[in-house]
Enzyme design. Structure first.
Site, PDB file in Angstrom:
ATOM      1  N   GLY A   8     -21.000  33.543  53.780  1.00  0.00           N
ATOM      2  CA  GLY A   8     -21.922  34.666  53.869  1.00  0.00           C
ATOM      3  C   GLY A   8     -21.524  35.760  52.903  1.00  0.00           C
ATOM      4  N   GLU A  61     -26.071  33.048  49.439  1.00  0.00           N
ATOM      5  CA  GLU A  61     -24.636  33.048  49.724  1.00  0.00           C
ATOM      6  C   GLU A  61     -24.139  31.657  50.102  1.00  0.00           C
ATOM      7  OE1 GLU A  61     -22.207  35.206  49.395  1.00  0.00           O
ATOM      8  OE2 GLU A  61     -23.402  36.921  48.751  1.00  0.00           O
ATOM      9  N   GLU A  80     -21.248  29.915  47.819  1.00  0.00           N
ATOM     10  CA  GLU A  80     -19.921  29.673  48.385  1.00  0.00           C
ATOM     11  C   GLU A  80     -19.650  28.224  48.747  1.00  0.00           C
ATOM     12  OE1 GLU A  80     -19.105  32.423  51.561  1.00  0.00           O
ATOM     13  OE2 GLU A  80     -19.174  34.144  50.209  1.00  0.00           O
ATOM     14  N   ASP A 131      -4.001  53.197  58.640  1.00  0.00           N
ATOM     15  CA  ASP A 131      -4.090  54.579  59.121  1.00  0.00           C
ATOM     16  C   ASP A 131      -5.211  54.773  60.145  1.00  0.00           C
ATOM     17  OD1 ASP A 131      -6.265  54.233  57.475  1.00  0.00           O
ATOM     18  OD2 ASP A 131      -5.686  55.794  56.028  1.00  0.00           O
ATOM     19  N   GLU A 172     -11.613  28.047  49.409  1.00  0.00           N
ATOM     20  CA  GLU A 172     -11.385  26.750  50.032  1.00  0.00           C
ATOM     21  C   GLU A 172     -12.419  26.569  51.125  1.00  0.00           C
ATOM     22  OE1 GLU A 172      -7.681  24.641  52.449  1.00  0.00           O
ATOM     23  OE2 GLU A 172      -7.283  26.411  51.224  1.00  0.00           O
TER      24      GLU A 172
END
Length: 169
Positions: A59, A75, A79, A101, A130
């Site tokens: 995504g 996407e 990917e 923080d 991967e």
């Protein structure tokens, strides 16, 4: 996709700024796609922040003028090299990351999709370093993004329910 905070509409500048993009003052829209096959889900090892090196669903961020389903399809192809034949919208999820923080570093609102019908053979590309098909038990042994195990369980359950409804027709 580039840097929506600094890049504006200039695609070349957007690409150059992608790795140095500051946190957005607003939540950023994106997608997450649970690809299911034979009781397993396809996970990608993230290649960039937030959660670089962690396992997640494929995504990414929505581009200006792109519909959410178009983002999910793009996407997924970038990917994993897969082409979704059908996507089922599952709902929205907030993903908020904090620095050491306690300050918010990223806030994404993800449109979640389920994909059980696709073309192609998966191979890592784009931001994914991967790929791996895993069961829920196998995913529990990996370094995953927050809440992924719960989402995997839900996606596998929804895929089973969809398959049962289809076979009862």
């Amino acid at each position: 996709m580039g840097c929506p905070v600094l890049g504006g509409l200039d695609a070349k500048r957007n690409a150059a700024l992608q790795d140095n993009c500051p946190p957005s003052p607003h939540p950023r829209p994106g997608t997450s796609i649970a690809v299911v096959k034979n009781g397993k889900v396809l996970l990608v090892k993230r290649g960039k922040e937030p959660f670089k090196g962690y396992w997640a669903f494929p995504g990414g961020g929505q581009a200006l003028g792109e519909r959410l389903e178009e983002t999910a399809r793009r996407e997924l192809a970038e990917e994993t090299a897969l082409t979704a034949r059908h996507l089922e919208f599952l709902g929205f999820a907030d993903r908020i990351a904090h620095g050491e923080d306690g300050i918010v570093t990223h806030h994404h609102v993800l449109a979640r999709f389920l994909c059980t019908a696709f073309d192609g053979e998966p191979r890592a590309g784009g931001d994914a370093h991967e790929l791996r098909w895993v069961s829920l038990a196998e995913a529990a042994t990996l370094d995953t993004v927050p809440h992924l195990l719960e989402l995997i369980g839900g996606a596998l359950e929804r895929a089973r329910a969809g398959r049962q409804a289809f076979t009862k027709r």
